[in-house]
Scaffold this motif. Sequence first.
Motif, PDB file in Angstrom:
ATOM      1  N   LEU A  67       9.667   2.347   6.089  1.00 47.29           N
ATOM      2  CA  LEU A  67       8.321   1.428   6.510  1.00 47.29           C
ATOM      3  C   LEU A  67       8.569   0.368   6.986  1.00 47.29           C
ATOM      4  N   TYR A  68       9.434  -0.609   6.518  1.00 49.80           N
ATOM      5  CA  TYR A  68      10.019  -1.882   7.127  1.00 49.80           C
ATOM      6  C   TYR A  68      10.258  -1.938   8.279  1.00 49.80           C
ATOM      7  N   GLU A 108       0.789  -1.339   0.176  1.00 47.26           N
ATOM      8  CA  GLU A 108       0.137  -0.185   0.246  1.00 47.26           C
ATOM      9  C   GLU A 108       0.810   1.167  -0.028  1.00 47.26           C
ATOM     10  N   ALA A 109       2.284   1.110   0.373  1.00 48.58           N
ATOM     11  CA  ALA A 109       2.994   2.397   0.427  1.00 48.58           C
ATOM     12  C   ALA A 109       3.500   2.699  -0.930  1.00 48.58           C
ATOM     13  N   LEU A 110       3.421   1.748  -1.773  1.00 44.02           N
ATOM     14  CA  LEU A 110       3.601   2.241  -3.242  1.00 44.02           C
ATOM     15  C   LEU A 110       2.784   2.832  -4.044  1.00 44.02           C
ATOM     16  N   PRO A 111       3.345   3.744  -4.698  1.00 41.09           N
ATOM     17  CA  PRO A 111       2.348   4.604  -5.763  1.00 41.09           C
ATOM     18  C   PRO A 111       1.546   3.769  -6.535  1.00 41.09           C
ATOM     19  N   PRO A 112       0.081   4.126  -6.790  1.00 43.36           N
ATOM     20  CA  PRO A 112      -0.889   3.250  -7.505  1.00 43.36           C
ATOM     21  C   PRO A 112      -0.347   3.326  -9.050  1.00 43.36           C
ATOM     22  N   PRO A 113      -0.846   2.402  -9.914  1.00 45.33           N
ATOM     23  CA  PRO A 113      -0.323   2.498 -11.334  1.00 45.33           C
ATOM     24  C   PRO A 113      -1.149   3.720 -11.833  1.00 45.33           C
ATOM     25  N   GLY A 114      -0.193   4.165 -13.204  1.00 50.40           N
ATOM     26  CA  GLY A 114      -1.210   5.123 -13.852  1.00 50.40           C
ATOM     27  C   GLY A 114      -2.138   4.767 -14.854  1.00 50.40           C
ATOM     28  N   ARG A 115      -3.074   5.570 -15.357  1.00 50.97           N
ATOM     29  CA  ARG A 115      -4.267   5.112 -16.090  1.00 50.97           C
ATOM     30  C   ARG A 115      -3.820   5.234 -17.599  1.00 50.97           C
TER      31      ARG A 115
END
Length: 437
Positions: free
Chosen positions: A139-140, A48-55
């Motif tokens: 985060l880890y 969840e810490a990673l940015p979401p994929p682009g459109r």
Amino acid sequence: MPDDIFQDALPPAQRTPRKRTFTERDRRTLHERLTDCAHNPDLYDLAEALPPPGRVGRRRGYPDVAFLFFLAARSVLASARRTAAHLEDPEIWKIFRSGVRSELGAEAALLLPETGPTRSQWLHAQRRLRDHADDLWDLYRMLALDQALEQGIFPGDETRSWSNPGRHQLIAADGTVLKSPTLARAHRSIDMKTGEIRYHRIDPASAPQREGGGNEAYGPKYVFFSARKDENYLSRVFLDSRYVPHQHPGGEAAIAVDGVLDIMDRAPGCMGVLYDGAFRGTHRDAIARRGGLVINKQHKGNEPKFYETLRPGRCIHELWAANGRIAEKVPLPTVRRNWSRCQSEDWKDEAPAPTAGTTSWKFPAATDPISTASPSPPLAVPVNARPAKATRNADSTAPSTSSRSPSTPAPTSSSTPTAATPSRATLSSTRHCGTGA
């Protein structure tokens, strides 16, 4: 901390073994280890810490958590090629699907493909994970410390004993040179017979390293930090891992000190760290100023240092710090010089018969002039050890002794007694009450 800190070190054969033997209950099958990785909630928090994929562009075939599971499974299966081969098996892939179902719900599990990602898909996703490696590591570290606190490691309300701290109150850290992912050490090589020029891939993080035992190794160097609650090997939690750049100022120890201080700041119940001989006085001082305890092997070559003088009554006891232990400075018995010759032509003194609690030996005579004054700092050897060999007395003209070459003793006058010289002082951990030092 050694149990014999206030006495002579015990021989290795007489020491009580503290390391527990690996038993059957410590074994985990491959299926169990992969199940642990798939059902670890921290894995999904990292995703969840990673940015979401682009459109824009084609939709991804696998979510980020699938590649994080691939990364965790790679540490279990030892290689990315082997991990991809196992995840292509539908029975192995069901392990991850069940973990997604329990953590994210049945709908997220139905969106997954029937088999796991291939090696080429992992190599493409690895570049994206590397771009966000700093955020993932931050985060880890927080998640790993929270897991350790939940298991009862670093308790803040427990009694602290600085002479006998608990295993769960200390950090275990050590530097390790990992195997280089590439065998080549140069970008280009030339075949001297054919003149062919070959280009190779190299690991920029790998470099020639020297380990603690003096062995040379080639690869990247890291410092690992962990802690565990009891003797169970499976209770260990890896708190952090830090890369040691080649020729970094301070080296491995400087990186380790920074990591220990960061953990101590976030875990008030942490008392200190266990480390090897890489720590010196400056590193122990930096941790001690923060209220931490450092337990490590004493570095060889340090001279004895005066600690304290005790005067319980008519006795005087001088305490010195030698070889990581508290020792007492005591005088050796008076010796008489033997004037026979030996091959090395060194002066030899022989001590009389030993008394209770002492041991005698032959040792080179002191080069200082004969005097009744107390000698300067003592030798860093215990009573039952052989002291270092001194240089030859230049003022002496009579021959010395040896049992290997017989010779005639030098003539002496019957009215002149044999010269007696005071022996050197030594360090001993045994009690000598009643003898002044």
